[in-house]
Enzyme design. Structure first.
Site, PDB file in Angstrom:
ATOM      1  N   ALA A 136       0.820  -1.214   0.000  1.00 29.74           N
ATOM      2  CA  ALA A 136       0.000   0.000   0.000  1.00 29.74           C
ATOM      3  C   ALA A 136       0.852   1.261   0.000  1.00 29.74           C
ATOM      4  O   ALA A 136       1.958   1.278   0.544  1.00 29.74           O
ATOM      5  CB  ALA A 136      -0.901  -0.005   1.236  1.00 29.74           C
TER       6      ALA A 136
ATOM      7  N   ALA B 195       2.200   2.543   3.329  1.00 20.49           N
ATOM      8  CA  ALA B 195       3.228   1.784   4.062  1.00 20.49           C
ATOM      9  C   ALA B 195       4.572   2.520   4.186  1.00 20.49           C
ATOM     10  O   ALA B 195       5.172   2.503   5.261  1.00 20.49           O
ATOM     11  CB  ALA B 195       3.418   0.405   3.433  1.00 20.49           C
TER      12      ALA B 195
ATOM     13  N   ARG C 252      -1.146  -9.081  -4.002  1.00 23.64           N
ATOM     14  CA  ARG C 252      -1.841  -9.994  -4.925  1.00 23.64           C
ATOM     15  C   ARG C 252      -0.949 -10.319  -6.113  1.00 23.64           C
ATOM     16  O   ARG C 252      -0.923 -11.435  -6.606  1.00 23.64           O
ATOM     17  CB  ARG C 252      -3.134  -9.348  -5.435  1.00 23.64           C
ATOM     18  CG  ARG C 252      -4.148  -9.090  -4.340  1.00 23.64           C
ATOM     19  CD  ARG C 252      -4.965 -10.340  -4.013  1.00 23.64           C
ATOM     20  NE  ARG C 252      -5.936 -10.047  -2.968  1.00 23.64           N
ATOM     21  CZ  ARG C 252      -6.262 -10.895  -2.011  1.00 23.64           C
ATOM     22  NH1 ARG C 252      -5.711 -12.099  -1.936  1.00 23.64           N
ATOM     23  NH2 ARG C 252      -7.162 -10.570  -1.107  1.00 23.64           N
TER      24      ARG C 252
ATOM     25  N   LEU D  14      -4.680  -2.792   4.485  1.00 27.61           N
ATOM     26  CA  LEU D  14      -5.600  -3.177   3.405  1.00 27.61           C
ATOM     27  C   LEU D  14      -6.812  -2.226   3.400  1.00 27.61           C
ATOM     28  O   LEU D  14      -7.042  -1.508   4.368  1.00 27.61           O
ATOM     29  CB  LEU D  14      -6.069  -4.628   3.615  1.00 27.61           C
ATOM     30  CG  LEU D  14      -4.977  -5.695   3.421  1.00 27.61           C
ATOM     31  CD1 LEU D  14      -5.472  -7.057   3.917  1.00 27.61           C
ATOM     32  CD2 LEU D  14      -4.544  -5.777   1.957  1.00 27.61           C
TER      33      LEU D  14
ATOM     34  N   HIS E  87     -10.129  -5.152   6.596  1.00 25.38           N
ATOM     35  CA  HIS E  87      -9.420  -5.091   7.886  1.00 25.38           C
ATOM     36  C   HIS E  87      -9.792  -6.268   8.786  1.00 25.38           C
ATOM     37  O   HIS E  87      -8.950  -6.913   9.397  1.00 25.38           O
ATOM     38  CB  HIS E  87      -9.728  -3.777   8.617  1.00 25.38           C
ATOM     39  CG  HIS E  87      -8.966  -2.607   8.082  1.00 25.38           C
ATOM     40  ND1 HIS E  87      -9.102  -1.339   8.590  1.00 25.38           N
ATOM     41  CD2 HIS E  87      -8.050  -2.514   7.093  1.00 25.38           C
ATOM     42  CE1 HIS E  87      -8.303  -0.518   7.930  1.00 25.38           C
ATOM     43  NE2 HIS E  87      -7.659  -1.201   7.013  1.00 25.38           N
TER      44      HIS E  87
ATOM     45  N   LYS F 102      -6.311   2.787  10.355  1.00 24.42           N
ATOM     46  CA  LYS F 102      -7.604   3.342  10.728  1.00 24.42           C
ATOM     47  C   LYS F 102      -8.444   3.545   9.482  1.00 24.42           C
ATOM     48  O   LYS F 102      -7.848   3.708   8.417  1.00 24.42           O
ATOM     49  CB  LYS F 102      -7.470   4.650  11.508  1.00 24.42           C
ATOM     50  CG  LYS F 102      -6.328   5.587  11.145  1.00 24.42           C
ATOM     51  CD  LYS F 102      -6.149   6.064   9.723  1.00 24.42           C
ATOM     52  CE  LYS F 102      -7.340   6.639   9.020  1.00 24.42           C
ATOM     53  NZ  LYS F 102      -7.060   6.966   7.604  1.00 24.42           N
TER      54      LYS F 102
ATOM     55  N   ARG G 148     -11.135   4.525  -1.894  1.00 26.72           N
ATOM     56  CA  ARG G 148     -11.934   5.263  -0.913  1.00 26.72           C
ATOM     57  C   ARG G 148     -13.338   5.575  -1.434  1.00 26.72           C
ATOM     58  O   ARG G 148     -14.193   6.027  -0.690  1.00 26.72           O
ATOM     59  CB  ARG G 148     -11.236   6.574  -0.568  1.00 26.72           C
ATOM     60  CG  ARG G 148      -9.878   6.395   0.101  1.00 26.72           C
ATOM     61  CD  ARG G 148      -9.267   7.761   0.303  1.00 26.72           C
ATOM     62  NE  ARG G 148      -7.951   7.732   0.909  1.00 26.72           N
ATOM     63  CZ  ARG G 148      -6.824   7.649   0.207  1.00 26.72           C
ATOM     64  NH1 ARG G 148      -6.846   7.565  -1.096  1.00 26.72           N
ATOM     65  NH2 ARG G 148      -5.661   7.647   0.841  1.00 26.72           N
TER      66      ARG G 148
ATOM     67  N   ASP H  50     -12.479   7.445   5.905  1.00 23.37           N
ATOM     68  CA  ASP H  50     -11.055   7.640   5.634  1.00 23.37           C
ATOM     69  C   ASP H  50     -10.452   8.838   6.352  1.00 23.37           C
ATOM     70  O   ASP H  50      -9.394   8.722   6.958  1.00 23.37           O
ATOM     71  CB  ASP H  50     -10.851   7.805   4.129  1.00 23.37           C
ATOM     72  CG  ASP H  50      -9.384   7.926   3.796  1.00 23.37           C
ATOM     73  OD1 ASP H  50      -8.677   6.928   3.977  1.00 23.37           O
ATOM     74  OD2 ASP H  50      -8.945   9.019   3.392  1.00 23.37           O
TER      75      ASP H  50
END
Ligand SMILES: *[C@@H]1O[C@H](CO)[C@@H](O)[C@H](O)[C@H]1NC(C)=O
Ligand SMILES: *[C@@H]1O[C@H](CO)[C@@H](O)[C@H](O)[C@H]1NC(C)=O
Length: 394
Positions: A39, A42, A64, A104, A109, A127, A197, A209
């Site tokens: 992501a 990260a 993936r 993720l 989550h 979060k 999102r 978000d």
């Protein structure tokens, strides 16, 4: 000029090239971290903070697409990568991994945090913690059963700036809180329509978000949960009316005084503040403003305070002052530590059985999710769908 230079120096050390840790030899053995998904969050949230933490090893990443995992691993110095249909589970099955970072999409989550906990891993969870408070309750209950650390990554809480604001409020210097407003809103153009999102099924929406921050922040500064959502208005996405691109909510909190008026609070989030006159981008709205009986305190930039922030205290009588808080007096940290770096320090302390400078309780995470759902209910959009995943009983 020196303010600009200071901001640049902190930004460079926090997000471009963090200094190496000094105490590598004396540190306890590092925790091996694995990331679920390559992501975009990260690098700032974990990879860069880890570089200056002697007890964190960036060990594995799963995506993936195996090529994506491999590229991410090589770029950021991870030893291992997993990919393909079973990549996430293979990462969880790697016995060397101590901690799983779960960035993720929100709607995943629950499933992957449950699986990670079942595999005996501590979890640092992005979060908002889940799609519903029920998911959050179940995740913390499993973590508790297994004796594992689970933390919702509300990184701003770990920074000295927001803690200083709460200390000013709690000191009583300005009297009881009457009103507190917080916003997290971005100019139009940062988030596209194909962004995750904007996807309802995987827990999209601005209140999820970015609205989770101002909500968490006003709950933190009042040391309380709201007593009611008075009103909430969403700007609906034309492509899917269940998605809000922005939400404004008026809340009340019980007064801290026995017979005081309820505390008023307006929280706002927006993915796309419209351009001024159709073409001039607006500044992001990143402030939290508290009005108390005898004055006010405002923190500009509660979400990314390392780059720049200011705390303005304005008593009704007397002189106003501006404070900065990049470090804790006598505590661990450096001026250039980001919110994520402070958070990582606390997380590792917790896993290692030491006392973290600050911690967020399960109840706190559950309550934040409950009030996100109540705000969505009031705005008419409803909760995001609850995961149907069921952890097999061992
Ligand atoms: C919140 O309250 C303010 C002030 O009373 C009002 O102007 C605003 O329209 C309200 N917002 C919503 C979303 O109800
Ligand atoms: C909070 O927001 C409300 C609604 O926009 C506004 O009426 C009020 O003046 C604001 N208060 C502060 C302290 O910013």
């Amino acid at each position: 000029m020196s303010a600009v230079f200071g901001a640049f120096k902190r930004f460079y050390a926090a997000f471009i090239s963090p200094p190496r840790p000094l105490n590598v030899e004396t540190a306890s053995p590092p925790l091996k971290f694995g990331i679920l998904g390559a992501a975009a969050i990260a690098p700032p949230a974990l990879v860069l903070p880890a570089k200056s933490h002697p007890e964190v090893e960036l060990y594995a990443v799963a995506a993936r697409d195996i090529n994506r995992a491999q590229n991410f691993a090589k770029k950021h110095g991870f030893k291992k990568w997993y990919g393909g249909k079973d990549g996430y589970q293979e990462l969880l099955d790697d016995p060397a991994i101590d901690v799983v970072y779960n960035p993720l999409p929100n709607g995943l989550h629950y499933e992957w945090t449950m699986k990670a906990l079942a595999a005996g891993k501590h979890v640092l969870l992005e979060k908002p913690s889940g799609n519903t408070a029920e998911e959050t309750r179940r995740m913390f209950s499993l973590a508790d059963q297994k004796g594992l650390v689970l933390l919702e990554a509300f990184h701003y809480r770990f920074h000295p700036a927001i803690q200083r604001v709460r200390a000013i409020i709690d000191s009583g210097e300005l009297g009881a809180i009457k009103e507190v407003n917080a916003s997290l809103a971005f100019p139009k153009g940062l988030i596209g329509n194909d962004d995750i999102r904007m996807n309802y099924d995987i827990g999209g929406g601005a209140m999820m978000d970015c609205g989770c921050y101002p909500l968490s922040c006003v709950r933190y500064l009042t040391s309380n949960n709201p007593s009611a959502v008075i009103s909430a208005t969403a700007i609906r996405y034309t492509g899917d009316p269940r998605i809000d691109t922005g939400t404004t909510a008026n809340l009340t909190f019980a007064s801290s005084e026995p017979s005081g008026e309820p505390v008023k609070s307006t929280i706002k989030c927006d993915f796309a503040i419209p351009l001024r006159l159709g073409f001039i981008p607006r500044m992001p709205e990143v402030s939290v403003r508290t009005v108390c009986e005898r004055g006010s305190v405002e923190l500009f930039n509660f979400v990314m305070p390392v780059i720049y922030h200011s705390i303005t205290v304005t008593p009704d009588s007397g002189v106003s002052r501006t404070e900065k808080a990049y470090t804790f007096e006598g505590g661990k940290g450096e001026e250039w530590w980001s919110t994520y770096r402070y958070q990582l320090e606390a997380f590792v302390d917790k896993v290692k059985g030491r006392t973290p400078q600050t911690w967020m309780s399960p109840e706190d995470s559950i309550a934040n999710m409950e009030w996100i759902e109540k705000i969505y209910e009031e705005s008419g959009l409803g909760s995001r769908p609850q995961s149907t995943y069921v952890l097999p009983t061992a």
